[in-house]
Scaffold this active site. Structure first.
Site, short mmCIF file in Angstrom:
data_model
loop_
_atom_site.label_atom_id
_atom_site.label_comp_id
_atom_site.label_asym_id
_atom_site.label_seq_id
_atom_site.Cartn_x
_atom_site.Cartn_y
_atom_site.Cartn_z
N LYS A 171 0.84 -1.20 0.00
CA LYS A 171 0.00 0.00 0.00
C LYS A 171 0.88 1.25 0.00
O LYS A 171 1.92 1.28 0.66
CB LYS A 171 -0.89 -0.03 1.25
CG LYS A 171 -1.90 1.10 1.33
CD LYS A 171 -2.74 0.97 2.60
CE LYS A 171 -3.83 2.02 2.70
NZ LYS A 171 -4.68 1.82 3.90
N SER A 184 -9.55 1.51 3.03
CA SER A 184 -8.73 2.32 2.14
C SER A 184 -7.68 1.53 1.37
O SER A 184 -7.16 2.03 0.37
CB SER A 184 -8.05 3.44 2.93
OG SER A 184 -7.15 2.89 3.88
N SER A 201 -9.43 -0.80 7.13
CA SER A 201 -8.89 -0.62 5.77
C SER A 201 -8.23 -1.83 5.14
O SER A 201 -8.00 -1.83 3.93
CB SER A 201 -7.92 0.56 5.74
OG SER A 201 -8.65 1.74 5.71
N1 GLN Z 1 -12.80 3.95 6.72
C1 GLN Z 1 -12.10 4.31 7.91
C2 GLN Z 1 -11.65 5.75 7.84
O1 GLN Z 1 -11.97 6.36 6.89
C3 GLN Z 1 -10.95 3.38 8.16
C4 GLN Z 1 -9.78 3.65 7.34
C5 GLN Z 1 -8.56 2.87 7.71
O2 GLN Z 1 -8.63 1.82 8.34
N2 GLN Z 1 -7.42 3.42 7.34
O3 GLN Z 1 -11.02 6.28 8.70
#
Ligand code: GLN
Length: 486
Positions: free
Chosen positions: A79, A154, A178
């Site tokens: 990532k 994400s 994410s």
């Molecule tokens: N969807 C969550 C956020 O927007 C989690 C994102 C993540 O785990 N980086 O913060």
């Protein structure tokens, strides 16, 4: 539509028998990326030259009689918020669009030391803020089952790369779901480890008390091998735990004895789409047949987890993202007449709408006069949630809940409604707030051929129990490799 779907064990076996070389495996995956990624958009940066060079070095070592390493020749995607020395690390943000990391994350160093071949950096929501990859400054990744749908986020690019055979395994970060949400939407396995189990050194900070690095893979065995390589203490991360990791790869096929699975039934009936509820019941049947006892549990504060998370995460983000000021690195606007204006214009132009929203929310919630009402209160609710889970784990070994309330949604469906997007995370944020490990397990497909998944949670440092139960589910579900759109 042929594409490689080798497991780590198959790569090891093939290399041992000299059926193929590391260069050949690498080449095969680079070709798949070349053919498919214009449509999938899993990658922000592909590193074909360094991948081939690395594979050639590994082949030479094998030819010289050196032993196979745990991940020799295994193509891996990373990532783009995890630092890779000498390779662009953008975090899906305009503000870091030209940032080349001067050092590698500990997880990346350990992967390379274990023989992995890094094929590129994957797309993500900007700084990990989102559940669909639509908040990437470089455009969304596409769900390989339906190109009009999101892959989840994400770490969407990482999930797409694994699902579509562009890499054998991938790494993402999980702050509130994410790794698990994209794994669920793309039909692959995704693990969020215990906070402190895997070093965060070199993971670009979003919400430091919640951030973790976790693997994505096409099988439980592969997931266990990837976790094994990156787990363990790191003196460069002061929140890294000193205990030795378990042997995650051994004993996965042992019988499940005296294992109790807890399910908060009342929470699952509400707001969860029918296919996902059916998947939970299929999983329960399978686990009962495998000898587990099923027990209803109560998690009374789970309903407050989203509110708590969407205060704590933006508060920590507003502090962590203060460093992007256009001075030392990253994007800087050229149109300014004084220092204050330079900061302002750089940050306004460098960050996307969702990141700006979080910075404003977090700054407000931390400001004098509001701190007690928001951040402090959220921290107290976090403690209540921890107590809920402690009470549950006094009775059960693992907890079974959905990963996401629905399968993958359409691109654009939730972009104008931040709250609807936040609600995607209702079942994933609790594990981060509590600091426990959680694993998303593919559980079948909807009639429209979209993946559905279930999620297992265990107490701190019980990753092995998660992998063990997930392995039994994998055998019971026996899912066929799915038909992809690309
Ligand atoms: N969807 C969550 C956020 O927007 C989690 C994102 C993540 O785990 N980086 O913060």
């Amino acid at each position: 539509m042929g594409y490689p779907r080798l497991s780590i064990a198959e790569i090891r076996e093939g290399l041992r028998r000299k059926q193929f070389s590391c260069v050949e495996i690498t080449q095969q995956h680079l070709k798949r990326i070349e053919e498919a990624d214009a449509r999938l958009k899993a990658f922000l940066t592909v590193t074909p030259e360094s991948a081939r060079a690395r594979a050639a070095v590994l082949d030479q070592a094998l030819a010289a009689g050196e032993p196979l390493l745990p991940l020799t020749g295994v193509p891996i995607a990373i990532k783009d918020n995890i630092c890779t020395q000498g390779v662009r690390t953008t975090c899906g943000s305009r503000i870091l669009s030209n940032y080349v990391a001067p050092y590698s994350a500990t997880a990346v160093e350990r992967l390379e030391a274990a023989g992995a071949v890094i094929v590129g950096k994957t797309n993500c929501d900007e700084f990990g803020m989102g559940s669909s990859t639509e908040n990437s400054a470089f455009g969304p990744s596409r769900n390989p089952f339906d190109l009009e749908r999101v892959p989840g986020g994400s770490s969407g690019g990482s999930a797409v790369a694994v699902a579509a055979g562009e890499a054998v395994g991938a790494f993402g970060s999980d702050t509130g779901g994410s790794v698990r949400t994209p794994a669920a939407f793309c039909g692959v396995y995704g693990l969020k480890p215990t906070y402190g189990r895997v070093s965060r050194y070199g993971l670009v900070a979003y919400s430091s008390s919640l951030d973790t690095i976790g693997p994505l893979a096409r099988s439980v065995a592969d997931l266990a091998e990837l976790l094994q390589v990156i787990a363990g203490h790191d003196p460069r991360d002061m929140t890294s735990h000193g205990s030795a990791p378990d042997r995650y790869t051994s004993g996965l096929d042992a019988a499940l004895r005296n294992h109790r699975v807890g399910v908060p039934f009342s929470l699952i009936e509400e707001g969860v789409e029918a296919e996902t509820r059916r998947a939970i019941h299929r999983a329960l049947d399978a686990l009962e047949r495998a000898g587990c006892a099923v027990e209803e549990i109560a998690l009374p504060h789970l309903a407050n987890a989203i509110d708590t998370y969407y205060l704590i995460a933006p508060c920590e983000a507003s502090s962590n993202l203060a460093r992007y000021d256009g001075v030392k690195y990253g994007y800087r606007s050229e149109h300014f007449s004084n220092l204050g204006e330079m900061y302002q214009i750089t940050r306004a132009g460098g960050f996307g709408a969702e990141v700006r929203r979080r910075i404003m929310l977090g700054t407000f919630a931390l400001s004098s006069g509001y701190y007690d009402a928001y951040f402090l209160k959220a921290s107290k609710v976090r403690t209540l949630l921890i107590q809920d889970f402690q009470a549950a784990f006094a009775r059960v070994n693992t907890i079974l809940i959905p990963t996401a309330p629905t399968p993958a949604f359409k691109i654009g469906e939730k972009t104008s409604d931040p709250l609807a997007m936040y609600l995607t995370d209702v079942f994933t944020v609790p594990a981060n707030l509590v600091g426990i490990p959680a694993l998303s397990v593919p559980a079948g497909y909807t009639p429209d051929n979209l993946p559905v998944a279930v999620q297992l949670l265990a107490n701190q440092f019980h990753e092995k129990a998660l992998l063990h139960v997930a392995w039994h589910l994998e055998q019971a579900f026996a899912l066929k490799p799915a038909a992809l759109a690309v």
